[in-house]
Design an enzyme around this catalytic site. Sequence first.
Site, short mmCIF file in Angstrom:
data_model
loop_
_atom_site.label_atom_id
_atom_site.label_comp_id
_atom_site.label_asym_id
_atom_site.label_seq_id
_atom_site.Cartn_x
_atom_site.Cartn_y
_atom_site.Cartn_z
N ALA A 15 72.26 28.49 -0.71
CA ALA A 15 73.54 29.42 -1.34
C ALA A 15 73.16 30.76 -0.95
O ALA A 15 72.69 31.35 -1.88
CB ALA A 15 74.13 29.10 -2.53
N ASP A 49 62.44 33.70 8.27
CA ASP A 49 61.19 33.38 8.96
C ASP A 49 60.94 31.93 9.52
O ASP A 49 60.74 31.55 10.47
CB ASP A 49 59.93 34.28 8.83
N GLU A 93 72.70 30.96 9.36
CA GLU A 93 71.57 31.62 9.31
C GLU A 93 71.43 33.03 10.09
O GLU A 93 70.19 33.50 10.56
CB GLU A 93 70.25 30.55 10.08
N THR A 123 74.26 35.71 12.18
CA THR A 123 75.13 35.62 13.46
C THR A 123 74.19 36.17 14.37
O THR A 123 72.97 36.96 14.27
CB THR A 123 76.35 36.31 13.20
#
Length: 394
Positions: A125, A245, A371, A373
């Site tokens: 979230a 990452d 994750e 744009t």
Amino acid sequence: MNLEIPGKYKGTIKAAYGAAEKILRPISRKYDLAEHTYPKELEVLANAMEAMNSAPNGEAAKQSGESTTKNGLSMQSVLYIQALNYGDVGLSLTIPGRGLGNAAINAVANPEQLQKFGKLWASMAITEPNAGSDSAAITTTAKKDGDFYVLNGEKIFITAGERSNAVVVWATVDKSLGRAAIKSFVVEKGTPGMELIRVEKKLGIRASDTAAIMFTNCRVPAANLLGSPEIDVKKGFAGVMATFDNTRPTVAAMSLGAAQAALERTRELIGAKLKLNDYTNPINNVEAVEAEFFRMEADYEASRLLVLRAAWMADNRMPNSMEASICKAKAGRACTIITLKCIDLLSSIGYSQQELLEKWGRDSKILDIFEGTQQIQQLIIARRLLNKTSQELK
């Protein structure tokens, strides 16, 4: 860097492609049409996956000065995730036990937390109504109260937010300290003050539930704060961003699976009429459809190599923040272009629900959005290349 699939993973990857074709694709249309219906068939697959993934992984280390490269969990993950998404993107996101929050836990949790939360199905979230791509702008608060943190705020667009066992919530412990004060907390389902507000209706990945959750005076044990509770202003946002990452190559691998599926199905449907296996002629000396297909294959292959590089760097303990963003940006865009162009090449067949291609086209768009744009990835890459901070280059 060895571009061959490591032998120790070949059996697992083959099994994943088998599951994609025999389990996910046969129920793909069913759960696309029956949005928000829980796919019970995935529970059997989840159990099988847990058994397969319990096999030993390669260690990411270098010994006594040797420059031997190692392939470990990151490489295994991207190869495995590509295979599953060759079947169905939405269904892969709702397989019990495999959530984006798990990547966050693996990235920053201490050994005790890994032991406690490692088996949970965790969603993540981050996004809020007024904080989308700029994760540093989140306003959900976490106030220390003895052995607890009290969370208040609203989170939206939480993948698997309704079905998962826990949610990794990003919140600030001190707004006055900016990005450095943003921490992540594991909030298990059933915690008082945690309320599911709604489940979104969507263009694609309709088999996956995307939830909005409100936290109102939600008391979370202090031990559920992932990583160190200390605020390092000099380090800033870097600690929390380490999560991305890990997750960005994962999402890029999802893009590879969908793009691979579209290319292979297009080749099956029109390949006999065209020379799609003949690479001897220059691209400017073949039919327009062939040239288009070859360009898409090149885009797919470039994306695949970038994903492998980011995963390989992670397994060899090399900083891969820029490479993770590069592979996410390239693969996300390539997947959207490839799936939609395959629909174009197949005309009415591609647009019809007779084939899964139209669904793959709808599913692919989210892979270029969540994750981070496309625009955010390019901004991160530019900062790394130009050695600029987020304040210097916005």
